[in-house]
Design a protein around this motif. Structure first.
Motif, PDB file in Angstrom:
ATOM      1  N   UNK A 286       0.988  -1.189  -0.071  1.00 52.96           N
ATOM      2  CA  UNK A 286      -0.086   0.067   0.032  1.00 52.96           C
ATOM      3  C   UNK A 286       0.945   1.242  -0.018  1.00 52.96           C
ATOM      4  N   UNK A 287       1.875   1.331   0.841  1.00 53.13           N
ATOM      5  CA  UNK A 287       2.809   2.619   1.084  1.00 53.13           C
ATOM      6  C   UNK A 287       3.570   2.570  -0.345  1.00 53.13           C
ATOM      7  N   UNK A 288       3.962   1.536  -0.973  1.00 58.38           N
ATOM      8  CA  UNK A 288       4.673   1.598  -2.216  1.00 58.38           C
ATOM      9  C   UNK A 288       3.916   2.167  -3.205  1.00 58.38           C
ATOM     10  N   UNK A 289       2.928   1.803  -3.391  1.00 56.37           N
ATOM     11  CA  UNK A 289       1.671   2.450  -4.612  1.00 56.37           C
ATOM     12  C   UNK A 289       1.553   3.788  -4.287  1.00 56.37           C
ATOM     13  N   UNK A 290       1.386   4.213  -2.873  1.00 58.12           N
ATOM     14  CA  UNK A 290       1.291   5.616  -2.772  1.00 58.12           C
ATOM     15  C   UNK A 290       2.246   6.604  -2.962  1.00 58.12           C
ATOM     16  N   UNK A 291       3.538   6.018  -2.573  1.00 51.38           N
ATOM     17  CA  UNK A 291       4.914   6.519  -2.615  1.00 51.38           C
ATOM     18  C   UNK A 291       5.091   6.811  -4.126  1.00 51.38           C
ATOM     19  N   UNK A 292       4.796   5.996  -4.922  1.00 48.64           N
ATOM     20  CA  UNK A 292       4.956   5.884  -6.282  1.00 48.64           C
ATOM     21  C   UNK A 292       4.208   6.816  -6.968  1.00 48.64           C
ATOM     22  N   UNK A 293       2.925   7.078  -6.826  1.00 50.94           N
ATOM     23  CA  UNK A 293       2.006   7.976  -7.220  1.00 50.94           C
ATOM     24  C   UNK A 293       2.529   9.395  -6.783  1.00 50.94           C
ATOM     25  N   UNK A 294       3.042   9.726  -5.572  1.00 46.24           N
ATOM     26  CA  UNK A 294       3.565  11.119  -5.064  1.00 46.24           C
ATOM     27  C   UNK A 294       4.808  11.309  -5.518  1.00 46.24           C
ATOM     28  N   UNK A 295       5.585  10.499  -6.244  1.00 43.74           N
ATOM     29  CA  UNK A 295       6.859  10.834  -6.850  1.00 43.74           C
ATOM     30  C   UNK A 295       7.947  10.135  -6.430  1.00 43.74           C
ATOM     31  N   UNK A 296       8.008   9.279  -5.438  1.00 41.81           N
ATOM     32  CA  UNK A 296       9.114   8.584  -4.940  1.00 41.81           C
ATOM     33  C   UNK A 296       9.969   7.739  -5.943  1.00 41.81           C
ATOM     34  N   UNK A 297      11.193   7.751  -5.865  1.00 44.45           N
ATOM     35  CA  UNK A 297      11.837   6.697  -6.762  1.00 44.45           C
ATOM     36  C   UNK A 297      11.764   5.325  -6.559  1.00 44.45           C
ATOM     37  N   UNK A 298      11.975   4.382  -7.572  1.00 45.77           N
ATOM     38  CA  UNK A 298      11.610   2.914  -7.296  1.00 45.77           C
ATOM     39  C   UNK A 298      12.947   2.649  -6.400  1.00 45.77           C
ATOM     40  N   UNK A 299      14.024   3.188  -6.585  1.00 47.94           N
ATOM     41  CA  UNK A 299      15.263   2.811  -5.545  1.00 47.94           C
ATOM     42  C   UNK A 299      14.949   3.237  -4.058  1.00 47.94           C
ATOM     43  N   UNK A 300      14.172   4.283  -3.930  1.00 46.27           N
ATOM     44  CA  UNK A 300      14.251   4.758  -2.398  1.00 46.27           C
ATOM     45  C   UNK A 300      12.936   3.791  -2.217  1.00 46.27           C
ATOM     46  N   UNK A 301      12.099   3.667  -2.637  1.00 51.86           N
ATOM     47  CA  UNK A 301      10.934   2.646  -2.189  1.00 51.86           C
ATOM     48  C   UNK A 301      11.578   1.222  -1.828  1.00 51.86           C
ATOM     49  N   UNK A 302      12.312   0.889  -2.684  1.00 48.87           N
ATOM     50  CA  UNK A 302      13.127  -0.715  -2.337  1.00 48.87           C
ATOM     51  C   UNK A 302      13.989  -0.442  -1.013  1.00 48.87           C
ATOM     52  N   UNK A 303      14.631   0.561  -1.208  1.00 49.36           N
ATOM     53  CA  UNK A 303      15.625   0.915   0.030  1.00 49.36           C
ATOM     54  C   UNK A 303      14.971   0.834   1.181  1.00 49.36           C
ATOM     55  N   UNK A 304      13.684   1.450   1.473  1.00 46.30           N
ATOM     56  CA  UNK A 304      12.882   1.489   2.701  1.00 46.30           C
ATOM     57  C   UNK A 304      12.267   0.104   3.098  1.00 46.30           C
ATOM     58  N   UNK A 305      11.937  -0.236   1.948  1.00 47.35           N
ATOM     59  CA  UNK A 305      11.386  -1.836   2.212  1.00 47.35           C
ATOM     60  C   UNK A 305      12.361  -2.690   2.874  1.00 47.35           C
ATOM     61  N   UNK A 306      13.691  -2.567   2.506  1.00 48.56           N
ATOM     62  CA  UNK A 306      14.666  -3.707   2.884  1.00 48.56           C
ATOM     63  C   UNK A 306      15.229  -3.134   4.184  1.00 48.56           C
ATOM     64  N   UNK A 307      15.160  -1.762   4.577  1.00 51.54           N
ATOM     65  CA  UNK A 307      15.804  -1.358   5.706  1.00 51.54           C
ATOM     66  C   UNK A 307      15.059  -0.905   6.795  1.00 51.54           C
ATOM     67  N   UNK A 308      13.577  -0.582   6.770  1.00 52.10           N
ATOM     68  CA  UNK A 308      12.795   0.037   7.705  1.00 52.10           C
ATOM     69  C   UNK A 308      12.760  -0.883   9.017  1.00 52.10           C
ATOM     70  N   UNK A 309      13.100  -0.395  10.166  1.00 55.44           N
ATOM     71  CA  UNK A 309      12.953  -1.339  11.358  1.00 55.44           C
ATOM     72  C   UNK A 309      11.673  -1.291  12.020  1.00 55.44           C
ATOM     73  N   UNK A 310      10.609  -0.504  11.518  1.00 56.87           N
ATOM     74  CA  UNK A 310       9.333  -0.459  11.935  1.00 56.87           C
ATOM     75  C   UNK A 310       9.298   0.707  12.984  1.00 56.87           C
TER      76      UNK A 310
END
Length: 451
Positions: A286-310
């Motif tokens: 859900x977050x990735x879809x929203x961030x993509x629509x709002x202009x986030x880069x694929x690389x930044x979305x990927x990085x956050x999904x891999x590193x976010x500690x919650x």
């Protein structure tokens, strides 16, 4: 901020101060409204009311006289926690006086696009995900709502170069009129807050307010795996963007051949996500879809999904020490929340649970204890009840401690390399702590002693 004339010279009653009421009253005064503030705390003890009085508000404190609801009153702006059964609120509604929450004010002054996130579960994690994914984008994200600062305070700072990422509760959404996010997210719907809303239908209706003013130029990102959500969003006019952990979505977000996929683009394998559990996969999609629509880069979305500690205290990764991985889920103040946490892991779990005894049964934990848990360490008022529950599940390693500090030590002693050591109390914190946050911070500090 936009200097709207909507409230100029209007008579507005701000009911209940705290953070949101105080912020709303200050903003209304700046917008040249005639503001009356009403709060339970007596004026001589009420610093917020005193400061508002100095700014020009009329202040009525210590009681809630019904005479405040007069025919010349234009709006009531209430604290979200005040129920609609409150006599002043009921009287206003009988006179057809609009009853708003401060997020409505935020919308009218905000120069930035708004992303609004709601749902029964996962709001804070998803909101934080989006905020982190948008950092470094063309439009700088600002965090607001139930997480971060009061929305109408943040909106005053926002410009067209920002995007307002706003967590919204059903309480807040009941008090909107024209509020319209550019992107709305509806994560899930389960029975909640019925004591406030009265019925499940009323609760669902309140959640649906998030998209009621959206047009086809806006977006609603919704959980296609949730039947209630899928049915509700049919009432909206916004462009529908589904997400699913169970089926492929060509025009949304889904799992495709083991990869998180958004608008047909693969981001990363599911197992590379930093947060465990299917519910967090859903939040991430859900977050990735929203961030993509709002202009986030694929690389930044990927990085956050891999590193976010919650988010702190919500299945928060703490550390990995000698092969044991520690998670802080102090926010789990009831049995269903602990079940969700247990379902998130495949590895053996050493569970630390306990806290305030509300007189409730823990039997619903038994099937998950049998499948997931190798050791239970209980503490606090409910310690013995949890011991009995663990024994019903035929768990051999069961220990009872007086304090969380001792429970953490015992859990470590009874763990081995590859185990998850999980604080997920299934109880409120108030037997030994003022808040679940305080309990979680104590747990994190005890874990640090092992490193």
């Amino acid at each position: 901020m936009k200097m709207t004339a909507k409230y100029k010279n209007k008579k507005v009653l701000v009911l209940g101060l705290a953070k949101s009421g105080t912020a709303a009253a200050k903003l209304l005064l700046e917008l040249e409204a005639n503001v009356i503030v009403n709060d339970q705390k007596p004026l001589e003890e009420n610093i917020a009311a005193q400061s508002l009085q100095d700014l020009g508000a009329e202040v009525v404190c210590g009681s809630h006289p019904l005479t405040l609801i007069s025919d010349d009153l234009d709006y009531v702006v209430k604290n979200p926690g005040i129920p609609y059964t409150n006599p002043l609120v009921s009287a206003a509604m009988e006179k057809a006086i609009p009853v708003l929450t401060e997020v409505e004010l935020a919308y009218h002054i905000c120069e930035a696009d708004i992303i609004g996130i709601t749902g029964s579960n996962g709001k804070t994690t998803t909101t934080t995900y989006i905020y982190e994914m948008l950092k470094g984008s063309e439009k700088d994200p600002l965090l607001a709502g139930n997480i971060g600062e009061v929305a109408c305070e943040v909106a005053q700072k926002a410009t067209e170069k920002n995007v307002l990422v706003t967590e919204l509760s059903s309480f807040q959404l009941m008090g909107i009129d024209e509020f319209k996010p550019k992107i709305s997210l509806l994560l899930n719907l389960v029975e909640a807050h019925i004591d406030y809303h009265g019925t499940m239908d009323a609760y669902v209706h309140a959640k649906g307010n998030i998209f009621k003013n959206q047009t086809s130029n806006d977006y609603i990102i919704y959980n296609a795996d949730d039947k209630k959500v899928s049915k509700l969003v049919e009432l909206g006019q916004a462009t529908l963007i589904p997400f699913s952990t169970k089926g492929e979505m060509k025009h949304g977000a889904c799992i495709e051949n083991g990869y998180l996929t958004v608008f047909g683009k693969r981001l990363l394998p599911v197992e590379e996500m930093s947060l465990p559990g299917e519910h967090n996969v859903a939040n991430g999609l859900a977050a990735a879809a929203a961030a993509h629509l709002a202009g986030a880069s694929e690389e930044k979305i990927r990085q956050v999904l891999k590193s976010f500690s919650g988010v702190a205290h919500r299945l928060q990764y703490v550390d990995k020490i000698n092969g044991r991985t520690f998670y802080n889920n102090s926010k789990a103040t009831n049995v269903p929340a602990t079940i969700t946490a247990l379902k998130a892991f495949e590895q053996p779990i050493v569970l630390i649970a306990g806290g305030l005894d509300r007189g409730l049964s823990f039997d619903d934990l038994i099937p998950y204890f049998k499948k997931k848990v190798k050791c239970v360490v209980s503490y606090g008022e409910t310690a013995q009840k949890l011991v009995e529950t663990a024994k019903k599940a035929n768990i051999e390693l069961v220990h009872c401690e007086k304090t969380l500090e001792n429970a953490v030590k015992k859990a470590y002693v009874n763990s081995e390399e590859g185990d998850i050591i999980l604080l997920s109390p299934a109880c409120a914190s108030w037997d030994q702590y003022r808040t679940f946050e305080e309990r979680g911070e104590h747990f994190v500090n005890e874990v640090k002693k092992f490193s």
